[in-house]
Design a protein around this motif. Structure first.
Motif, short mmCIF file in Angstrom:
data_model
loop_
_atom_site.label_atom_id
_atom_site.label_comp_id
_atom_site.label_asym_id
_atom_site.label_seq_id
_atom_site.Cartn_x
_atom_site.Cartn_y
_atom_site.Cartn_z
N THR A 5 0.80 -1.06 -0.06
CA THR A 5 0.08 0.22 0.08
C THR A 5 0.94 1.25 -0.05
OG1 THR A 5 -0.08 -0.18 2.55
CG2 THR A 5 -1.90 -1.02 1.10
N PRO A 6 0.36 2.56 -0.28
CA PRO A 6 0.97 3.82 -0.11
C PRO A 6 1.87 3.97 1.12
CG PRO A 6 -0.99 4.16 -1.21
CD PRO A 6 -1.36 2.65 -0.80
N GLY A 7 2.97 4.42 1.00
CA GLY A 7 3.95 4.30 2.44
C GLY A 7 4.53 3.28 2.37
N GLN A 46 9.65 23.89 -1.21
CA GLN A 46 8.49 24.77 -0.86
C GLN A 46 7.55 23.80 0.18
OE1 GLN A 46 5.41 25.05 -3.78
NE2 GLN A 46 4.11 26.48 -2.72
N GLN A 47 7.54 22.17 0.16
CA GLN A 47 7.07 21.25 0.88
C GLN A 47 8.02 20.22 0.98
OE1 GLN A 47 2.79 20.88 -0.12
NE2 GLN A 47 2.65 19.07 1.34
N SER A 48 8.20 19.89 2.19
CA SER A 48 9.01 18.58 2.48
C SER A 48 8.09 17.33 1.99
CB SER A 48 9.56 18.83 3.76
OG SER A 48 10.36 19.83 4.01
N GLY A 49 8.83 16.40 1.71
CA GLY A 49 8.16 14.82 1.28
C GLY A 49 8.14 14.19 2.45
N THR A 50 6.92 13.22 2.33
CA THR A 50 6.75 12.26 3.38
C THR A 50 6.94 10.88 2.87
OG1 THR A 50 4.37 12.37 2.89
CG2 THR A 50 4.98 14.08 4.41
N ASP A 51 6.46 9.91 3.65
CA ASP A 51 6.69 8.66 3.22
C ASP A 51 5.42 8.24 2.09
OD1 ASP A 51 4.15 8.64 4.78
OD2 ASP A 51 4.30 6.68 5.79
N VAL A 52 4.47 9.27 1.83
CA VAL A 52 3.62 8.98 0.71
C VAL A 52 3.80 10.11 -0.28
CG1 VAL A 52 2.04 7.70 2.01
CG2 VAL A 52 1.75 10.16 1.97
N SER A 53 4.54 10.97 -0.34
CA SER A 53 4.62 12.27 -1.16
C SER A 53 5.96 12.61 -1.30
CB SER A 53 3.83 13.33 -0.72
OG SER A 53 4.14 13.87 0.40
N ASP A 54 6.46 13.27 -2.56
CA ASP A 54 7.84 13.74 -2.91
C ASP A 54 7.99 15.19 -2.36
OD1 ASP A 54 10.27 13.80 -3.85
OD2 ASP A 54 9.52 14.02 -6.02
#
Length: 327
Positions: free
Chosen positions: A128-130, A176-184
């Motif tokens: 799954t995502p993440g 502008q925005q830091s990444g997470t385990d589901v986004s860049d």
């Protein structure tokens, strides 16, 4: 007594068995077989079968048919059947071209065998995502998922996709925005960078415009300078000649000097008398009209005008006429 008889019987049987084995020929168990007569006969090789009309030392071997195989030497008259790979059980459709070994049914992409016997194939585990695939599933093993570590992300569901690294912003950009385990990471260009590019472009445009204006101005200045120089050369020269040619002596000669210098000049003689113009009379002192008036001054002017007419000049138009009739 009875025991002694039993021992003798066993010894006789053992000796008979040894004699029988020594009498039979020793055949190769991989490529030969013993017929009913005890002779060693040849077998057919892998991928073939033996015909029913074969001889012991010269067998007739026939190739196996499609979807059949024979993986060893044999004296059998039939080949073995290849396994059927059923696509309804998520197996790949296999064309059995190898007739010397048994073909293996392979699971379709994204599936693996449900057991060691591989009777059927089941789908791989979906991450799954993440989460990302730590181990990508294959024909025999399932996919192993793991949570994306720091600096990586997975934004979709997949059975074989690993976690991806965050994007590194280029020079002159910022996050502008830091990444997470589901986004860049989301990068944005710095405003100062845009301003610098705009200033450089503006300077280049102004420099190009200045060069064009300089070239145009220089061309017009050279052209105007040539025109002014030509005008001065042509006009100034002509004016000097014109002034030189149109210079007039403004002194008024006396009547006697005029008569002595131009005795035959046109207009200097005695005018004819007519009804419209009074007659003049020449004397030593001057000219007199019929009424006795002296016209010496008028004669001087007339002579002067006659002299001007006789001189070459470039002025246009006729000289003004003086009326000699004094009232």
């Amino acid at each position: 007594m009875l025991g002694t008889k039993m021992h003798l019987l066993l010894l006789i049987l053992l000796l008979g068995f040894m004699v029988m084995n020594s009498a039979q020929p020793q055949c190769d168990p991989l490529t030969q077989y013993a017929d009913v007569n005890g002779d060693c006969c040849k077998m057919c090789g892998p991928g073939t079968r033996m015909s029913s009309f074969s001889l012991c030392q010269d067998p007739q071997c026939v190739e196996c048919r499609d979807n059949e195989y024979q993986d060893e030497h044999t004296k059998n008259t039939v080949c073995r059947r290849q396994r059927y790979c059923d696509p309804n059980k998520n197996f790949q459709v296999t064309d059995h071209k190898n007739k010397k070994e048994r073909s293996t049914c392979l699971c379709q992409e994204g599936f693996h065998c449900s057991s060691a016997e591989c009777i059927t194939c089941v789908p791989h585990t979906t991450c799954t995502p993440g989460d990302g695939a730590l181990f990508r599933g294959n024909h025999t093993l399932d996919t192993v998922c793991q949570k994306c570590p720091e600096g990586t992300f997975s934004n979709g569901s997949s059975w074989g996709g690993p976690c991806k690294q965050w994007t590194e912003c280029e020079s002159g950009d910022h996050i502008q925005q830091s990444g997470t385990d589901v986004s860049d990471n989301i990068c944005e260009a710095n405003r100062n960078h845009h301003i610098l590019i705009g200033v450089i472009v503006l300077v280049v445009l102004l420099a190009a415009l200045g060069v064009v204006l300089c070239i145009a101005y220089k061309g017009q200045r050279d052209d105007a300078r040539g025109k002014v120089k030509g005008c001065f050369q042509s006009c100034w020269g002509e004016n000097r000649e014109l002034l030189r040619e149109t210079t007039v002596d403004m002194t008024q000669p006396t009547a006697e000097e005029e008569l002595l210098s131009h005795p035959q000049e046109e207009g200097a003689g005695v005018p004819e008398e007519n009804e419209d113009h009074p007659s003049y009379e020449k004397t030593s002192d001057g000219l007199f009209s019929d009424n006795g008036n002296v016209v010496t001054q008028d004669i001087g002017i007339s002579s002067k005008l006659s002299r001007q007419e006789s001189q070459p000049h470039t002025l246009t138009g006729d000289p003004p006429l003086l009326n000699s009739d004094n009232s």
